[in-house]
Write a protein that holds these residues in place. Structure first.
Motif, PDB file in Angstrom:
ATOM      1  N   ILE A 550       0.874  -1.111   0.066  1.00 20.97           N
ATOM      2  CA  ILE A 550       0.191   0.041   0.061  1.00 20.97           C
ATOM      3  C   ILE A 550       0.970   1.292  -0.003  1.00 20.97           C
ATOM      4  CG2 ILE A 550      -1.555   1.158   1.257  1.00 20.97           C
ATOM      5  CD1 ILE A 550      -2.727  -1.509   2.373  1.00 20.97           C
ATOM      6  N   ALA A 551       2.026   1.218   0.673  1.00 25.47           N
ATOM      7  CA  ALA A 551       2.870   2.273   0.704  1.00 25.47           C
ATOM      8  C   ALA A 551       3.466   2.895  -0.595  1.00 25.47           C
ATOM      9  CB  ALA A 551       4.051   2.138   1.621  1.00 25.47           C
ATOM     10  N   THR A 552       3.394   1.983  -1.460  1.00 27.95           N
ATOM     11  CA  THR A 552       3.903   2.326  -2.930  1.00 27.95           C
ATOM     12  C   THR A 552       2.667   2.844  -3.893  1.00 27.95           C
ATOM     13  OG1 THR A 552       3.564   0.160  -3.711  1.00 27.95           O
ATOM     14  CG2 THR A 552       5.780   0.690  -2.734  1.00 27.95           C
ATOM     15  N   ARG A 553       1.481   2.794  -3.151  1.00 23.68           N
ATOM     16  CA  ARG A 553       0.416   3.093  -4.246  1.00 23.68           C
ATOM     17  C   ARG A 553       0.426   4.511  -4.346  1.00 23.68           C
ATOM     18  NH1 ARG A 553      -2.530  -1.747  -5.898  1.00 23.68           N
ATOM     19  NH2 ARG A 553      -1.247  -3.458  -5.433  1.00 23.68           N
ATOM     20  N   PRO A 554      -0.313   5.129  -5.658  1.00 23.51           N
ATOM     21  CA  PRO A 554      -0.592   6.654  -5.416  1.00 23.51           C
ATOM     22  C   PRO A 554      -1.552   7.045  -4.483  1.00 23.51           C
ATOM     23  CG  PRO A 554      -1.573   5.355  -7.400  1.00 23.51           C
ATOM     24  CD  PRO A 554      -0.657   4.292  -6.655  1.00 23.51           C
ATOM     25  N   GLY A 555      -1.480   8.287  -4.245  1.00 23.72           N
ATOM     26  CA  GLY A 555      -2.284   8.889  -3.091  1.00 23.72           C
ATOM     27  C   GLY A 555      -1.856   8.386  -1.854  1.00 23.72           C
ATOM     28  N   VAL A 556      -1.219   7.632  -1.535  1.00 26.89           N
ATOM     29  CA  VAL A 556      -0.682   7.112  -0.186  1.00 26.89           C
ATOM     30  C   VAL A 556       0.257   7.917   0.347  1.00 26.89           C
ATOM     31  CG1 VAL A 556      -0.118   5.147   1.243  1.00 26.89           C
ATOM     32  CG2 VAL A 556      -2.042   5.025  -0.261  1.00 26.89           C
ATOM     33  N   GLY A 557       0.080   8.630   1.532  1.00 25.46           N
ATOM     34  CA  GLY A 557       1.372   9.298   2.132  1.00 25.46           C
ATOM     35  C   GLY A 557       2.174   8.489   3.051  1.00 25.46           C
ATOM     36  N   LYS A 671      -2.411   6.857   5.827  1.00 21.34           N
ATOM     37  CA  LYS A 671      -2.678   8.264   5.843  1.00 21.34           C
ATOM     38  C   LYS A 671      -2.662   8.865   4.522  1.00 21.34           C
ATOM     39  CE  LYS A 671      -1.574  12.769   8.309  1.00 21.34           C
ATOM     40  NZ  LYS A 671      -0.775  13.378   9.245  1.00 21.34           N
ATOM     41  N   ARG A 672      -3.464   9.452   3.822  1.00 18.47           N
ATOM     42  CA  ARG A 672      -3.347   9.957   2.526  1.00 18.47           C
ATOM     43  C   ARG A 672      -2.420  10.760   2.091  1.00 18.47           C
ATOM     44  NH1 ARG A 672      -9.208  10.576   3.729  1.00 18.47           N
ATOM     45  NH2 ARG A 672      -8.871  12.688   3.878  1.00 18.47           N
ATOM     46  N   ALA A 673      -1.944  10.979   1.257  1.00 17.49           N
ATOM     47  CA  ALA A 673      -1.108  12.290   0.505  1.00 17.49           C
ATOM     48  C   ALA A 673      -1.772  13.537   0.612  1.00 17.49           C
ATOM     49  CB  ALA A 673      -0.517  11.986  -0.632  1.00 17.49           C
ATOM     50  N   ASP A 674      -1.220  14.519   0.987  1.00 14.35           N
ATOM     51  CA  ASP A 674      -1.675  16.088   0.769  1.00 14.35           C
ATOM     52  C   ASP A 674      -2.527  16.235  -0.484  1.00 14.35           C
ATOM     53  OD1 ASP A 674      -0.906  16.532   3.490  1.00 14.35           O
ATOM     54  OD2 ASP A 674       0.844  17.671   2.831  1.00 14.35           O
ATOM     55  N   GLY A 675      -3.552  16.495  -0.573  1.00 13.24           N
ATOM     56  CA  GLY A 675      -4.390  16.814  -1.810  1.00 13.24           C
ATOM     57  C   GLY A 675      -4.850  15.695  -2.457  1.00 13.24           C
ATOM     58  N   ALA A 676      -4.645  14.460  -2.263  1.00 20.80           N
ATOM     59  CA  ALA A 676      -5.241  13.181  -2.611  1.00 20.80           C
ATOM     60  C   ALA A 676      -6.899  12.925  -2.362  1.00 20.80           C
ATOM     61  CB  ALA A 676      -4.423  11.887  -2.140  1.00 20.80           C
ATOM     62  N   ASP A 677      -7.294  12.581  -3.551  1.00 27.98           N
ATOM     63  CA  ASP A 677      -8.805  12.431  -3.657  1.00 27.98           C
ATOM     64  C   ASP A 677      -9.128  11.181  -2.480  1.00 27.98           C
ATOM     65  OD1 ASP A 677     -11.596  12.584  -4.126  1.00 27.98           O
ATOM     66  OD2 ASP A 677     -11.298  10.862  -5.491  1.00 27.98           O
ATOM     67  N   ARG A 682      -9.115   5.419  -1.472  1.00 28.16           N
ATOM     68  CA  ARG A 682      -9.917   4.178  -0.830  1.00 28.16           C
ATOM     69  C   ARG A 682     -10.001   3.004  -1.959  1.00 28.16           C
ATOM     70  NH1 ARG A 682     -13.867   3.039   3.572  1.00 28.16           N
ATOM     71  NH2 ARG A 682     -13.894   0.552   3.221  1.00 28.16           N
ATOM     72  N   ALA A 683     -10.281   3.246  -3.015  1.00 27.73           N
ATOM     73  CA  ALA A 683     -10.318   2.492  -4.134  1.00 27.73           C
ATOM     74  C   ALA A 683      -8.890   1.803  -4.376  1.00 27.73           C
ATOM     75  CB  ALA A 683     -10.798   2.993  -5.404  1.00 27.73           C
ATOM     76  N   VAL A 684      -7.756   2.734  -4.335  1.00 25.75           N
ATOM     77  CA  VAL A 684      -6.437   1.941  -4.418  1.00 25.75           C
ATOM     78  C   VAL A 684      -6.159   1.006  -3.336  1.00 25.75           C
ATOM     79  CG1 VAL A 684      -4.129   2.559  -4.181  1.00 25.75           C
ATOM     80  CG2 VAL A 684      -5.590   3.840  -5.711  1.00 25.75           C
ATOM     81  N   ILE A 685      -6.664   1.437  -2.004  1.00 25.21           N
ATOM     82  CA  ILE A 685      -6.431   0.483  -0.771  1.00 25.21           C
ATOM     83  C   ILE A 685      -7.218  -0.719  -0.905  1.00 25.21           C
ATOM     84  CG2 ILE A 685      -6.550   0.040   1.653  1.00 25.21           C
ATOM     85  CD1 ILE A 685      -6.050   3.331   1.826  1.00 25.21           C
ATOM     86  N   ASP A 686      -8.412  -0.644  -1.272  1.00 20.49           N
ATOM     87  CA  ASP A 686      -9.382  -1.719  -1.683  1.00 20.49           C
ATOM     88  C   ASP A 686      -8.652  -2.822  -2.665  1.00 20.49           C
ATOM     89  OD1 ASP A 686     -11.045  -0.987   0.412  1.00 20.49           O
ATOM     90  OD2 ASP A 686     -12.279  -0.146  -1.065  1.00 20.49           O
TER      91      ASP A 686
END
Length: 844
Positions: A550-557, A671-677, A682-686
């Motif tokens: 998950i740490a490498t996925r887009p939008g994840v801080g 925790k989401r990255a700043d400005g992430a939708d 949530r869809a990326v984590i799922d």
């Protein structure tokens, strides 16, 4: 006198049967709990004795934290098997591998057994070896890429041989072919846990590590005892490795489950004691009223030569017989309750091996002791009053038993209540087990104190509570209020029984609401995560690869896993929290007191302020940390303010991993990255966790709701148990009113003769019952509120940081009191209304 006692008892069967119900319910609960406990203990003793029956000696590494626990126990090299096989007296040596393995249902994609099932168990296939009790039922033994599963799980999942099934182990899920079903120790199920067996090389790779075993099981040569072989083996073992007998192994395996059973049993017995305690009030009331109604009969006994001692003994024998009869019925009902409780255990996914109920002699003795002792003690004071009836009373219709002044009752009640308040204050200001004990003792003292004081409180309180009835129903309401006030002792005793049950309901409602508010506050103030990943059901953890993916996925801080377990710091057992230093401080809101919290690494640790003060620790100081596999020297890098989430000790994931063979996280905080939708993240984590069927994803509000749901489920179970005490109190109100109606037969006839209608008579009895019930409910809510506050304060160290008062629930409790009053009055009201007027007037 004995014949007279029996005749008197049989002449009042209906009245005494109501008293016996209180004994029956209490004894049933005690008996059912003991029978269930003994049955489960014997069941699991037999289960593990059967599983380990072919093991003469087990060899394993020493667990430095808990010698009997498998949690964190280091593995053994595979080479030790050949070495042990050469020891004189060893017939066979077999390496054993065990770990977490969860079967994924191919139809639903969910873990086998659902969320309530015990964690899945993985093992290596050893069937056919002299030390093993594994045996194939259908199909064949597994090879590389194949598995076999226990028969119960295969049936419940409707699997067919040859099916491809995903299995979640310590790494990413992998798919295997099901080639057989098996049983262990003659059982198709191991307590409801899904058991999966791999070939040995695969089991080592996915459950432990290549060329390693958790233990080695040895079979002795014919004629060689377990102890003798153990001694021979122990003499050959290096430091850090131990040998135990097969019997000790079976006892240890059963002990872990029996400890949980023992805790559950104690929990149930507490509620059984509450039921018995409430029943004592009912029995006391019943015998007090029976003595008052039998004044002339008792006086006649005295007149024809019966001594005071004989009269008192006669009443005590009656009470003992009622207790014995109640205990007999309670034993029968207790067996049924044990069956129901066993079924309830099965509903939580624990598939218990078959076996008959176990009735120990101890259970029967306790059942009769509870029934007879409680009734005898409760009837002691009424029996003393019976003995005081003078022979001259036989010639007087108007003789009334003398009552003592309430002054002594007031003094003793104030002392007990004051002692209870003091204990509650001590408990609220303390922490740990001593605090809970002080609060429990204080609650018991307050219950007794308020029950003792209640006759003094009943008249002024009932006068106020009865005003609405007088205003609404006029003379009928006035008579109902007067009836409730005419005998303060009787009214107070009846209301006190209800008070205890409703007080405990109120207290636990307050505790539950406070826990929920504390969870909400803690999540908002102490956790900085947007998403929470947890294991489903009773899972012990999930692969650390989840957080890394998950740490490498887009939008994840930040995505950091949390794990931990028991260790010893400077010789004292503690709970360690382990996390990634880079992300830990971003998701845990812990505040620095001293040092630099960012200096956490594989050679340092963090400690909270209270623990540092208690241990006299300072930044830069070296401490010895002992894990199950050995010790390490770490340096205190920082001290932080106490945190309910972080606990008292924090180490890095790297440090913890050095001493663990399992790459398993208990939680992952994201925790989401700043400005992430938020929706996109949530869809990326799922998507990332989809292959891991044992992982659940929740946002902050969902996480809080899930914690609150667990609290509500526990409270629901507690309410069901407390309902028994409330039901006993309901019987008590029915009993008191029924006897009161009989006692006032002539009065009722006169009221009917001067114009009171049947509906008015029924309404008067119903209102009297309602007033008494509301009095008990008000006392219960008042006492329960104080108890709940003290309990919440005493458990502050366990994370209950917020006091919350559940007003809707408390209003409902009072409403329940009103409803109970109405229900309790149905039978006595009908009986009073149906009395023949002339016959009632002529009654003496």
């Amino acid at each position: 006198m004995l014949r007279a006692t029996f005749k008197s008892l049989l002449a009042r069967k209906t009245r005494l049967a109501l008293s016996m119900l209180a004994v029956v319910v209490g004894v049933s609960f005690v008996t059912g709990t003991l029978v269930l406990t003994d049955t489960l203990n014997k069941t699991f003793d037999s289960l593990f004795a059967g599983i380990d029956k072919n093991v003469s000696v087990a060899v394993r590494a020493v667990n430095q934290i808990d010698a009997s626990s498998e949690a964190g126990r280091p593995p053994l090299p595979a080479s030790i098997v050949a070495t042990l096989a050469k020891v004189d007296g060893v017939r066979a040596a077999t390496g054993s591998v065990q770990g977490q393995a969860v079967l994924i249902d191919p139809r639903t994609g969910k873990p086998a057994g659902g969320n309530n099932a015990p964690p899945g168990i993985g093992a290596n296939w050893t069937g056919g070896d002299p030390t093993s009790t594994q045996e194939i039922v259908t199909g064949r033994a597994p090879k590389t890429g194949e598995i076999v599963a226990d028969g119960s799980t295969v049936r419940s999942m409707h699997l067919a041989l040859g099916a491809r099934i995903a299995v979640q182990t310590k790494g990413a899920p992998a798919t295997y072919t099901l080639v057989g079903t098996f049983r262990i120790g003659g059982q198709d199920s191991l307590g409801g846990a899904a058991v999966t067996a791999f070939d040995t090389a695969t089991a080592q790779r996915v459950l432990l590590a290549p060329d390693q075993f958790n233990a080695v099981h040895l079979a002795a040569a014919p004629g060689l005892g377990q102890e003798e072989l153990r001694a021979r083996i122990a003499a050959t073992l290096p430091a850090g490795v131990q040998a135990i007998t097969g019997k000790q192994l079976a006892d240890e395996n059963a002990s872990a489950i029996q400890q949980a059973i023992g805790g559950f049993s104690t929990f149930l017995l507490i509620f059984a004691a509450i039921s018995v305690f409430v029943g004592a009030f009912i029995i006391f009331n019943t015998f007090t009223m029976l003595v008052a109604q039998r004044v002339r009969e008792l006086a006649l006994l005295r007149a024809i030569g019966a001594s005071r001692r004989q009269v008192q003994l006669s009443l005590q024998v009656e009470a003992a017989l009622v207790g014995a009869a109640g205990a007999t019925v309670g034993l029968v009902f207790g067996a049924g309750l044990a069956v129901l409780l066993r079924t309830a255990v099965g509903a939580f996914g624990v598939d218990l091996p078959s076996g008959s109920l176990v009735f120990e002699t101890r259970t029967i003795i306790i059942a009769y002791a509870v029934g007879i002792v409680i009734t005898s003690v409760a009837a002691f004071v009424p029996a003393r009053k019976a003995a005081s009836v003078p022979p001259i009373a036989a010639m007087r219709d108007t003789y009334v038993l003398p009552t003592r002044s309430l002054r002594l009752r007031a003094i003793s009640g104030l002392v007990l209540t004051g002692l209870g308040v003091l204990l509650l204050a001590v408990g609220a200001a303390s922490a740990g087990k001593s605090a809970a004990g002080a609060v429990g003792g204080g609650a018991a003292a307050i219950f007794l104190g308020v029950a003792t004081l209640s006759p003094l409180l009943s008249v002024p309180v009932i006068r106020v509570l009865g005003r609405p009835f007088v205003a609404a129903f006029g003379t009928t309401g006035h008579l109902a209020r007067q009836n409730a006030m005419r005998n303060p002792r009787r009214t107070a005793s009846t209301a006190s029984a209800l008070m205890i049950g409703l007080a405990l309901v109120s207290a636990f409602s307050i505790l539950g609401q406070s826990i929920k508010e504390s969870v909400r506050t803690t999540v908002q103030n102490s956790l900085g995560a947007d998403y929470y990943l947890t294991a489903k059901g009773f899972g012990t953890g999930f692969s650390g690869q989840v957080a890394r993916d998950i740490a490498t996925r887009p939008g994840v801080g930040v995505a950091t896993g949390l794990r931990g377990g028991l260790a010893k710091v400077e010789g004292r057992t503690v709970q360690l929290l382990a996390g990634d230093p880079a992300g830990l401080l971003q998701v845990l809101a812990i505040k620095k007191v001293d040092g630099d919290l960012h200096n956490l690494n594989d050679r340092t640790l963090l400690v909270d302020e209270a623990t540092a003060t208690d241990r006299h620790l300072r930044v830069g100081q070296a401490v010895t940390v002992t894990y199950p596999d050995g010790t390490d020297k770490l340096t205190v890098a920082g001290i932080y303010k106490k945190s309910q989430v972080a606990g008292s000790w924090i180490v890095s994931t790297g440090q913890y991993a050095r001493h663990s063979t399992q790459d398993l996280d208990l939680f992952v905080l994201v925790k989401r990255a700043d400005g992430a939708d938020p929706a996109a993240v949530r869809a990326v984590i799922d998507t990332a966790v989809k292959p891991y069927a044992t992982v659940e994803v929740r946002d902050q509000s969902e996480f809080v709701a899930q914690q609150e749901k667990q609290v509500d489920q526990l409270l629901g179970f507690i309410y069901v148990l407390l309902a028994l005490a409330v039901i006993i109190a309901l019987f008590g109100i029915v009993n008191t009113l029924a006897l009161s109606v009989i006692e006032r037969t002539r009065e009722i006839g006169l009221l009917r003769a001067v114009g009171m209608s049947r509906p008015q008579m029924r309404a008067m009895v119903v209102m009297e019952s309602t007033i008494i019930s509301v009095f008990g409910a008000v006392l219960g809510v008042a006492v329960g509120s104080v108890f709940g506050w003290a309990l919440t304060k005493a458990l502050a160290s366990q994370g209950i940081s917020t006091f919350a008062y559940p007003s809707p629930t408390i209003i409902t409790v009072i409403g329940v009191g009103i409803l109970l009053g109405v229900l309790a009055a149905v039978f006595p009201a009908l009986r009073a209304a149906r009395m023949d007027i002339l016959r009632a007037i002529s009654t003496t």
